[in-house]
Structure formats: C-alpha cells, structure tokens
Design a protein around this motif. Structure first.
Motif, mmCIF file in Angstrom:
data_model
loop_
_atom_site.group_PDB
_atom_site.id
_atom_site.type_symbol
_atom_site.label_atom_id
_atom_site.label_comp_id
_atom_site.label_asym_id
_atom_site.label_seq_id
_atom_site.Cartn_x
_atom_site.Cartn_y
_atom_site.Cartn_z
ATOM 1 N N GLU A 90 0.813 -1.220 0.000
ATOM 2 C CA GLU A 90 0.000 0.000 0.000
ATOM 3 C C GLU A 90 0.846 1.269 0.000
ATOM 4 N N LYS A 91 1.902 1.303 0.786
ATOM 5 C CA LYS A 91 2.743 2.499 0.866
ATOM 6 C C LYS A 91 3.430 2.787 -0.476
ATOM 7 N N THR A 92 3.953 1.758 -1.111
ATOM 8 C CA THR A 92 4.610 1.930 -2.412
ATOM 9 C C THR A 92 3.620 2.441 -3.454
ATOM 10 N N VAL A 93 2.410 1.911 -3.438
ATOM 11 C CA VAL A 93 1.378 2.325 -4.387
ATOM 12 C C VAL A 93 0.974 3.780 -4.129
ATOM 13 N N GLU A 94 0.817 4.159 -2.858
ATOM 14 C CA GLU A 94 0.469 5.548 -2.544
ATOM 15 C C GLU A 94 1.541 6.512 -3.051
ATOM 16 N N GLU A 95 2.803 6.120 -2.909
ATOM 17 C CA GLU A 95 3.902 6.966 -3.399
ATOM 18 C C GLU A 95 3.870 7.089 -4.920
ATOM 19 N N ALA A 96 3.576 6.002 -5.615
ATOM 20 C CA ALA A 96 3.485 6.029 -7.079
ATOM 21 C C ALA A 96 2.345 6.938 -7.531
ATOM 22 N N ILE A 97 1.233 6.887 -6.817
ATOM 23 C CA ILE A 97 0.089 7.747 -7.142
ATOM 24 C C ILE A 97 0.476 9.216 -6.963
ATOM 25 N N LYS A 98 1.126 9.511 -5.862
ATOM 26 C CA LYS A 98 1.524 10.889 -5.585
ATOM 27 C C LYS A 98 2.469 11.413 -6.675
ATOM 28 N N ARG A 99 3.462 10.611 -7.048
ATOM 29 C CA ARG A 99 4.405 11.034 -8.097
ATOM 30 C C ARG A 99 3.696 11.251 -9.431
ATOM 31 N N ALA A 100 2.803 10.344 -9.786
ATOM 32 C CA ALA A 100 2.087 10.466 -11.058
ATOM 33 C C ALA A 100 1.187 11.697 -11.071
ATOM 34 N N GLU A 101 0.471 11.925 -9.964
ATOM 35 C CA GLU A 101 -0.411 13.098 -9.896
ATOM 36 C C GLU A 101 0.383 14.393 -9.988
ATOM 37 N N GLU A 102 1.519 14.440 -9.310
ATOM 38 C CA GLU A 102 2.359 15.641 -9.372
ATOM 39 C C GLU A 102 2.891 15.878 -10.782
ATOM 40 N N ALA A 103 3.309 14.823 -11.448
ATOM 41 C CA ALA A 103 3.823 14.952 -12.814
ATOM 42 C C ALA A 103 2.732 15.436 -13.766
ATOM 43 N N ILE A 104 1.529 14.929 -13.603
ATOM 44 C CA ILE A 104 0.411 15.343 -14.464
ATOM 45 C C ILE A 104 0.032 16.797 -14.180
ATOM 46 N N ARG A 105 -0.023 17.167 -12.898
ATOM 47 C CA ARG A 105 -0.358 18.546 -12.530
ATOM 48 C C ARG A 105 0.669 19.551 -13.048
ATOM 49 N N SER A 106 1.923 19.151 -13.119
ATOM 50 C CA SER A 106 2.977 20.077 -13.551
ATOM 51 C C SER A 106 2.829 20.472 -15.022
ATOM 52 N N GLN A 107 2.068 19.710 -15.773
ATOM 53 C CA GLN A 107 1.826 19.948 -17.199
ATOM 54 C C GLN A 107 3.119 19.942 -18.014
ATOM 55 N N ALA A 108 4.158 19.331 -17.456
ATOM 56 C CA ALA A 108 5.433 19.230 -18.169
ATOM 57 C C ALA A 108 5.443 18.035 -19.115
ATOM 58 N N LEU A 109 4.508 17.119 -18.939
ATOM 59 C CA LEU A 109 4.470 15.918 -19.766
ATOM 60 C C LEU A 109 3.597 16.141 -20.992
ATOM 61 N N LYS A 110 4.036 15.594 -22.095
ATOM 62 C CA LYS A 110 3.277 15.684 -23.347
ATOM 63 C C LYS A 110 3.273 14.327 -24.034
ATOM 64 N N GLY A 111 2.315 14.114 -24.880
ATOM 65 C CA GLY A 111 2.272 12.931 -25.736
ATOM 66 C C GLY A 111 2.380 11.611 -24.997
ATOM 67 N N GLU A 112 3.349 10.796 -25.430
ATOM 68 C CA GLU A 112 3.505 9.460 -24.887
ATOM 69 C C GLU A 112 3.882 9.462 -23.410
ATOM 70 N N GLU A 113 4.670 10.431 -22.970
ATOM 71 C CA GLU A 113 5.030 10.515 -21.548
ATOM 72 C C GLU A 113 3.791 10.732 -20.687
ATOM 73 N N LEU A 114 2.904 11.604 -21.147
ATOM 74 C CA LEU A 114 1.667 11.869 -20.413
ATOM 75 C C LEU A 114 0.798 10.615 -20.377
ATOM 76 N N GLU A 115 0.664 9.937 -21.517
ATOM 77 C CA GLU A 115 -0.143 8.716 -21.573
ATOM 78 C C GLU A 115 0.421 7.629 -20.667
ATOM 79 N N ALA A 116 1.731 7.479 -20.649
ATOM 80 C CA ALA A 116 2.367 6.472 -19.798
ATOM 81 C C ALA A 116 2.139 6.794 -18.323
ATOM 82 N N THR A 117 2.244 8.063 -17.961
ATOM 83 C CA THR A 117 2.034 8.470 -16.567
ATOM 84 C C THR A 117 0.575 8.268 -16.168
ATOM 85 N N GLN A 118 -0.347 8.563 -17.071
ATOM 86 C CA GLN A 118 -1.762 8.337 -16.792
ATOM 87 C C GLN A 118 -2.050 6.843 -16.617
ATOM 88 N N ALA A 119 -1.368 5.999 -17.393
ATOM 89 C CA ALA A 119 -1.538 4.548 -17.253
ATOM 90 C C ALA A 119 -1.006 4.065 -15.907
#
Length: 138
Positions: A90-119
């Motif tokens: 659970e802790k590892t999964v929560e950390e992965a969620i936090k990192r992914a949400e932060e990356a998506i919010r930063s709007q620095a990801l585009k195209g395939e990087e954004l799709e991979a992070t959303q997945a």
C-alpha cells in the motif's frame, strides 16, 4: 464440477496458470464473468480487478490494460501488469500515485510521456482500491 484453464501473462512472465471455476474480467464493455463452456471471443480489458474462483473462493489481482482470449475451456490474458492482492504494498502504491499526480499537474508531460504516466496512475489506483477494500476493518 467443470473448470477452465486461466493463464495470465505480463511482460515480466507468467503470473497465473491454473484450473478455476470462473474468471471475472474488467472488460472495456463492462465487467464479465467467464464460466466453462463460454462462447469463444477476444475482449479488451482495462485496468481493474481480475477475480478467479477456485474451490468456491475468490482470488483477486489488480491488472492493467490488455486482451483476453476466451474459449469454452480457457481464458488467456495478456496484460501490462498483474499483481496478486496479497502482494500489493500500500505504501509503495500511494507513493506512485503521488508522483504520477504531481507529474500530471505540472503539465510538463506531453504525448507518450503523459499517456504512460496516466496509465501508471490508473494501475496504481486499481491496486490501492483493491488493497484497501480487502484490508481488515479496525
């Protein structure tokens, strides 16, 4: 009792290969239960919970995207990830969620990087939901 063979394969190898009574898949069209004798078909699966019933008891896996080939005697699932509920940290999964949400919010990801992070986010949310749903209530 009639059974069917279920095989789950990820890029890392075989996750499951056994005879079961039924399989419940998170198909794109909706959750579906596969019983012995099911008509042949191929279905696309989405991130969600895979449940297999063996000896009257359900065993659950968090899976990602993929495809399932269904015959009357077997279900073969190829997916990008499959984790048994008891193996989810659970802790590892929560950390992965936090990192992914932060990356998506930063709007620095585009195209395939954004799709991979959303997945990654979708798969992680499924794992967290499954783990928390199965956790003992205190």
């Amino acid at each position: 009792m009639a059974t069917l063979q279920v095989r789950v394969v990820t890029p890392d190898g075989s996750v499951l290969d056994e005879e079961v009574e039924s399989v419940v898949l998170p198909a794109v069209e909706g959750e579906m239960e596969v019983l012995p004798g099911h008509i042949p078909m191929i279905v696309q699966v989405k991130p969600g919970e895979l449940r297999v019933r063996r000896e009257g008891k359900y065993y659950e896996y968090a899976i990602g995207e993929g495809f399932a080939e269904i015959t009357g005697k077997q279900v073969s699932l190829a997916t990008d990830t499959a984790v048994k509920e008891s193996d989810i940290n659970e802790k590892t999964v929560e950390e992965a969620i936090k990192r992914a949400e932060e990356a998506i919010r930063s709007q620095a990801l585009k195209g395939e990087e954004l799709e991979a992070t959303q997945a990654v986010l979708a798969r992680s949310l499924v794992q967290l939901h499954l783990k928390r749903r199965r956790a003992p209530r205190t």
